[in-house]
Design a protein around this motif. Sequence first.
Motif, PDB file in Angstrom:
ATOM      1  N   PHE A  11      26.664  33.722  31.836  1.00 43.27           N
ATOM      2  CA  PHE A  11      26.955  34.771  32.807  1.00 43.27           C
ATOM      3  C   PHE A  11      28.433  34.875  33.167  1.00 43.27           C
ATOM      4  O   PHE A  11      28.889  35.927  33.630  1.00 43.27           O
ATOM      5  N   GLY A  12      29.202  33.773  32.979  1.00 41.79           N
ATOM      6  CA  GLY A  12      30.602  33.757  33.416  1.00 41.79           C
ATOM      7  C   GLY A  12      31.445  34.890  32.863  1.00 41.79           C
ATOM      8  O   GLY A  12      32.062  35.649  33.628  1.00 41.79           O
ATOM      9  N   PRO A  13      31.511  35.081  31.537  1.00 40.85           N
ATOM     10  CA  PRO A  13      32.342  36.162  30.992  1.00 40.85           C
ATOM     11  C   PRO A  13      31.894  37.550  31.446  1.00 40.85           C
ATOM     12  O   PRO A  13      32.731  38.438  31.639  1.00 40.85           O
ATOM     13  N   VAL A  14      30.577  37.728  31.609  1.00 41.40           N
ATOM     14  CA  VAL A  14      30.081  39.041  32.051  1.00 41.40           C
ATOM     15  C   VAL A  14      30.544  39.334  33.480  1.00 41.40           C
ATOM     16  O   VAL A  14      31.020  40.434  33.791  1.00 41.40           O
ATOM     17  N   ILE A  15      30.419  38.337  34.356  1.00 41.88           N
ATOM     18  CA  ILE A  15      30.855  38.516  35.746  1.00 41.88           C
ATOM     19  C   ILE A  15      32.353  38.777  35.807  1.00 41.88           C
ATOM     20  O   ILE A  15      32.816  39.653  36.548  1.00 41.88           O
ATOM     21  N   ARG A  16      33.125  38.049  35.003  1.00 45.60           N
ATOM     22  CA  ARG A  16      34.575  38.221  35.019  1.00 45.60           C
ATOM     23  C   ARG A  16      34.958  39.622  34.553  1.00 45.60           C
ATOM     24  O   ARG A  16      35.829  40.270  35.148  1.00 45.60           O
ATOM     25  N   GLY A  17      34.326  40.093  33.498  1.00 46.03           N
ATOM     26  CA  GLY A  17      34.630  41.428  32.989  1.00 46.03           C
ATOM     27  C   GLY A  17      34.305  42.524  33.990  1.00 46.03           C
ATOM     28  O   GLY A  17      35.091  43.455  34.202  1.00 46.03           O
ATOM     29  N   SER A  58      34.057  42.132  37.220  1.00 48.16           N
ATOM     30  CA  SER A  58      34.966  41.984  38.361  1.00 48.16           C
ATOM     31  C   SER A  58      36.288  42.682  38.073  1.00 48.16           C
ATOM     32  O   SER A  58      36.891  43.300  38.962  1.00 48.16           O
ATOM     33  N   HIS A  59      36.748  42.576  36.833  1.00 43.12           N
ATOM     34  CA  HIS A  59      37.991  43.249  36.450  1.00 43.12           C
ATOM     35  C   HIS A  59      37.851  44.762  36.607  1.00 43.12           C
ATOM     36  O   HIS A  59      38.772  45.441  37.082  1.00 43.12           O
ATOM     37  N   GLN A  60      36.686  45.302  36.237  1.00 39.81           N
ATOM     38  CA  GLN A  60      36.446  46.738  36.403  1.00 39.81           C
ATOM     39  C   GLN A  60      36.487  47.134  37.881  1.00 39.81           C
ATOM     40  O   GLN A  60      37.041  48.182  38.236  1.00 39.81           O
ATOM     41  N   ILE A 100      33.926  53.224  42.156  1.00 37.39           N
ATOM     42  CA  ILE A 100      33.899  51.863  42.702  1.00 37.39           C
ATOM     43  C   ILE A 100      32.464  51.421  42.944  1.00 37.39           C
ATOM     44  O   ILE A 100      32.072  50.293  42.631  1.00 37.39           O
ATOM     45  N   ARG A 101      31.652  52.316  43.526  1.00 38.83           N
ATOM     46  CA  ARG A 101      30.252  51.975  43.805  1.00 38.83           C
ATOM     47  C   ARG A 101      29.527  51.589  42.526  1.00 38.83           C
ATOM     48  O   ARG A 101      28.811  50.581  42.487  1.00 38.83           O
ATOM     49  N   ASP A 102      29.704  52.372  41.472  1.00 38.28           N
ATOM     50  CA  ASP A 102      29.004  52.090  40.217  1.00 38.28           C
ATOM     51  C   ASP A 102      29.424  50.731  39.641  1.00 38.28           C
ATOM     52  O   ASP A 102      28.575  49.944  39.197  1.00 38.28           O
ATOM     53  N   HIS A 103      30.727  50.451  39.665  1.00 46.63           N
ATOM     54  CA  HIS A 103      31.195  49.170  39.139  1.00 46.63           C
ATOM     55  C   HIS A 103      30.750  48.002  40.011  1.00 46.63           C
ATOM     56  O   HIS A 103      30.391  46.934  39.499  1.00 46.63           O
ATOM     57  N   GLN A 104      30.756  48.195  41.325  1.00 44.79           N
ATOM     58  CA  GLN A 104      30.322  47.126  42.215  1.00 44.79           C
ATOM     59  C   GLN A 104      28.831  46.844  42.066  1.00 44.79           C
ATOM     60  O   GLN A 104      28.405  45.685  42.072  1.00 44.79           O
ATOM     61  N   LEU A 105      28.030  47.892  41.923  1.00 46.66           N
ATOM     62  CA  LEU A 105      26.587  47.682  41.736  1.00 46.66           C
ATOM     63  C   LEU A 105      26.314  46.976  40.414  1.00 46.66           C
ATOM     64  O   LEU A 105      25.412  46.143  40.323  1.00 46.66           O
ATOM     65  N   ALA A 108      39.530  37.182  37.346  1.00 45.38           N
ATOM     66  CA  ALA A 108      39.979  38.524  36.981  1.00 45.38           C
ATOM     67  C   ALA A 108      41.183  38.928  37.819  1.00 45.38           C
ATOM     68  O   ALA A 108      42.149  39.524  37.313  1.00 45.38           O
ATOM     69  N   SER A 109      41.154  38.587  39.120  1.00 46.22           N
ATOM     70  CA  SER A 109      42.302  38.890  39.986  1.00 46.22           C
ATOM     71  C   SER A 109      43.522  38.090  39.566  1.00 46.22           C
ATOM     72  O   SER A 109      44.651  38.602  39.560  1.00 46.22           O
ATOM     73  N   LEU A 110      43.314  36.827  39.217  1.00 46.37           N
ATOM     74  CA  LEU A 110      44.427  35.978  38.800  1.00 46.37           C
ATOM     75  C   LEU A 110      45.071  36.516  37.524  1.00 46.37           C
ATOM     76  O   LEU A 110      46.300  36.494  37.374  1.00 46.37           O
ATOM     77  N   GLU A 111      44.264  36.998  36.609  1.00 44.11           N
ATOM     78  CA  GLU A 111      44.804  37.555  35.370  1.00 44.11           C
ATOM     79  C   GLU A 111      45.670  38.775  35.659  1.00 44.11           C
ATOM     80  O   GLU A 111      46.721  38.976  35.039  1.00 44.11           O
ATOM     81  N   ARG A 112      45.242  39.602  36.627  1.00 42.65           N
ATOM     82  CA  ARG A 112      46.044  40.767  37.009  1.00 42.65           C
ATOM     83  C   ARG A 112      47.364  40.325  37.651  1.00 42.65           C
ATOM     84  O   ARG A 112      48.426  40.886  37.365  1.00 42.65           O
ATOM     85  N   LEU A 113      47.298  39.320  38.513  1.00 43.08           N
ATOM     86  CA  LEU A 113      48.510  38.829  39.165  1.00 43.08           C
ATOM     87  C   LEU A 113      49.474  38.220  38.151  1.00 43.08           C
ATOM     88  O   LEU A 113      50.682  38.492  38.177  1.00 43.08           O
ATOM     89  N   ASN A 114      48.949  37.391  37.264  1.00 43.38           N
ATOM     90  CA  ASN A 114      49.808  36.777  36.255  1.00 43.38           C
ATOM     91  C   ASN A 114      50.392  37.825  35.312  1.00 43.38           C
ATOM     92  O   ASN A 114      51.525  37.697  34.849  1.00 43.38           O
ATOM     93  N   GLY A 115      49.584  38.867  35.038  1.00 38.76           N
ATOM     94  CA  GLY A 115      50.091  39.956  34.202  1.00 38.76           C
ATOM     95  C   GLY A 115      51.260  40.666  34.856  1.00 38.76           C
ATOM     96  O   GLY A 115      52.251  41.013  34.199  1.00 38.76           O
ATOM     97  N   LEU A 116      51.152  40.871  36.168  1.00 42.34           N
ATOM     98  CA  LEU A 116      52.243  41.515  36.897  1.00 42.34           C
ATOM     99  C   LEU A 116      53.475  40.621  36.933  1.00 42.34           C
ATOM    100  O   LEU A 116      54.604  41.088  36.734  1.00 42.34           O
TER     101      LEU A 116
END
Length: 584
Positions: free
Chosen positions: A179-185, A187-189, A231-236, A307-315
């Motif tokens: 489940f880990g990679p699915v949740i991370r992906g 979350s990134h969305q 956002i609603r669709d991705h969060q659900l 997913a948030s950390l990857e965005r921060l490190n990317g920035l």
Amino acid sequence: MQSTGLLKPYFARTWPIYLGAFALHATASVVYAYFPNLLGFFTDQLQAGDLLRSDVARYSLLLLTVGAGHALLGGYGQYLIMYAGRLFDYLTRRRLYTHFTALSEHYYSRNGTGKLLSTFMNDVTGVRESLSMGINQLAMASLLVVSCLGAMALSDIPLYLIAASVAPLLFIPWIVMRFGPVIRGRSHQVQESLAAMTASAEEQFGGILVTKTFAVEPIMIERFGADVDRIRDHQLSLVRVSSLFQALIPFLGSMSLIASLALGGYLALAGTISLGDFVALTLYVRMLMNPLQQLGNVINTLQRSRASLERLNGLMAVRPDIVEAEDAVPARLDQEAIRLRDLTFSYPGAPEPALANLDLVIEPGMTLGIVGRTGSGKTTLAKLLLRAYEAPAGSIRIGGTDIRDIRLDSLRGQIGYVPQDGFLFSATIRDNIVFGKRDAGQTEVEAAAKQARVYDNIVAFPDGFETKLGERGITLSGGQRQRASLARGLLKQAPLLILDDSVSAVDAVTETEIVAALQEERREKTTIIIAHRISALKHANLIIVLDGGRIAQRGTHEQLIAEPGLYAELYAIQEEGGQHAASR
């Protein structure tokens, strides 16, 4: 979670805090793991019929000591981890802002501020929660699991019974990897859609007056609603996967409890184990269920924060376009000429250069006027002199030094730049004017305001120079904002002042007064005036006419109106317009 990028320097600073917290949690878990054994001893002694009142008091005191010790040790360990998590907030936001200030204007033109704000707020908060709540729960849960299993192994409970009871828990690693990679992906969305909504909201709020003026509220509501729906669709989608993941782990814990009750109960009835061992076994398994539930929540949180950390490190990995040379030298704009030699500059992806083959010398103390059609490269030239954009090597020199070899703080510290939009901060008028010269006295501030012809407007406010401006200086009119921004540039008294169409929103009379004040104030300093109205350039020592990024004409005002070309055409049109206005 990867301990690279932002996390590596963070853990280098906070590892003693985490080490202390883990030691406290480990001690608390060992103490708490003794709880079921105590109840088991109590049960066996009660069943044997030799339990005295003093024993009841002793067991009660021991259980109270275990509970209090666990609470105190675990509570202080939790405080240390929460404190370390808040340090991440503090350190990371400071690093991010410092990084933002180093990025070029070109980067901001490609990335909306809404996306950056979402990263600055939402992503940092997400990572911090994993470093505080997540790591705290992970430490408590994992250490409690290890302590419980260790205490079970050291008890009189048969090892085969312990193995059978905890066997369902062996499926947890497989569930995490599945489940880990699915949740991370997903979350990134969610984070990407949140960033898009933040950018949309900022744009909508900034343009709310335009929306109301054109009465298109339903259209804008529908447009913003589409961002919210996304956002609603991705969060659900994320919630569905997370809920299934979080449900499976306690289910496995329940299977362990059933196994311990069934097999342990059978062995207790058969007399293979004592009733106290059976009670201790069921309590241990029951104690394991809660940390296992926590482990599910923690893993879920860590995947989302990754997913948030990857965005921060990317920035943080984005490198500035403008990089200061290691051996950079200070500028001397008050003494040295600025030389443009075959200056050609193109924006990334643009089919044609914004500026082409510019040759020009700006001597110290001269006033240079720049005029041209919209899009002719006037502002681009100003930004190249500021090194907001990087000019080709050797194309701009100050004295004999390439502008790329000059210290950025020295260069920009000696330039006063006043753009057309005149951005003002949500601070007092005085704070905005002294922005480039913090130690300015009130007399200097008032003098600059008078030169910019905004003094009378300011003192008309009840609070005068201490008037607090709204967002982007909305308290002032467009012309007042421009003149307040001009006062800020004049107060700096920089060797080079660049006015980029800075008086376009004022009337002709006020413009004439400002130009006269500039002539007096800037008599021995270099000034570049970019304007559409030729009346602002008449006094310039040299005027260049840009057309299609090239210098089409150059000379004084008298020379240029005497020869055919764009300058004479613009002058004739503006003179005719002024005569029409005067006749009305």
